[in-house]
Write an enzyme that holds these catalytic residues in place. Sequence first.
Site, PDB file in Angstrom:
ATOM      1  N   CYS A 171       0.886  -1.182   0.107  1.00  0.00           N
ATOM      2  CA  CYS A 171      -0.103   0.080  -0.078  1.00  0.00           C
ATOM      3  C   CYS A 171       0.904   1.396  -0.014  1.00  0.00           C
ATOM      4  CB  CYS A 171      -0.899   0.018   1.216  1.00  0.00           C
ATOM      5  SG  CYS A 171      -2.826  -0.109   1.155  1.00  0.00           S
ATOM      6  N   VAL A 172       0.581   2.293  -0.713  1.00  0.00           N
ATOM      7  CA  VAL A 172       1.393   3.375  -0.684  1.00  0.00           C
ATOM      8  C   VAL A 172       0.645   4.509  -0.446  1.00  0.00           C
ATOM      9  CG1 VAL A 172       3.166   2.841  -2.435  1.00  0.00           C
ATOM     10  CG2 VAL A 172       0.923   3.529  -3.322  1.00  0.00           C
TER      11      VAL A 172
END
Lengths: 111, 135, 102
Positions: A110-111
């Site tokens: 996840c960014v």
Amino acid sequence: MATINVNGQEIEVDEEGYLVDLSQWTPEIGEAMAKMDDCELTDAHWEVINFLREYYDEYQIAPAVRVLTKAIGKKLGKDKGNSKYLYELFPYGPAKQACKYAGLPKPTGCV
Amino acid sequence: MSDVKKFLYVNRKAPYGTIYALESLEVVLIGAAFEQDVALAFLDDGVYQLTKDQNTDGIEMKNFSPTYSALGDYDIRKIYVEKESLEERGLTIDDLQHLTYEDEDDDWAEKDSIQVVTAKELAEIMDQSDVILSF
Amino acid sequence: MAMLHTVNKSPFERNTLDSCMRHALPGSAILLIEDGVVAATKGTAVEGKVKEKMGDVSFFVLGPDLAARGLGEDKLIDGISVVDYNGFVELTTKYDNVQSWL
């Protein structure tokens, strides 16, 4: 290091608001984090948060949203295992937001 | 789909002594989002990554071995373990975790992910892969 | 498909070269780089194994890494070709795929 105040206790969080020490987590901390996002946690929210905590306990990772959706569908039924339902509960992204309240790290990838 | 490529992650290092095993696992989990045809190979000391009953309490490192059980959720169904590497280390498949996936084309039947293959078979698998990522 | 394998560890420190040779199919190539270049020299304990594999696999060695370690081209096993960085790049384009043995 940032902190949030829960019942008079200073709890360390990272720059995105995720708990630094996973073992410190209590449901009250989850509630307090949600309140800061103007989110009132209902039983439906807790169902997902508890699911994530169980998943982490078993596999030592926070699942990707695709995996979460599928697994929720299997455990809690098809009406809940879809992104519409999960995004309504957690508009900032089910994996990202629910993991935060669950005291877990951000899902891998996840960014 | 023609744009699906065959990815092979090659794991040759024991866990905990170096960062390779954990890095590989993280890349696999991130890469799974791209819905490619993914397979994992464990050979040489890499076979130690899959041993069961890992306990890291005494070395103050996170035990990431439970995460291999989640690979089925990430649609990873092909985990090749090299026969010769197991034998050289006095191990059998019974020393490894039992990893499974659910086959949606077969009424979600639970199936084994691990296949023990010979070095010769693994060489062919490597040869037929489009992208090889080595750890 | 023909593969280019690269090996960057000394055979005296790790089993990287052994493992690579065990999995390199006929028609593929092995390029020795970094500490891996020591396997290209004559008179080592692994010379026999390398020569045997040269029957069906082409061997290359990266010149700058040899030079850096004071290993002259006169020390090389006959039949191993020296490439420079451009040659390395050409090899990666000539073969269908690359596998790095670490």
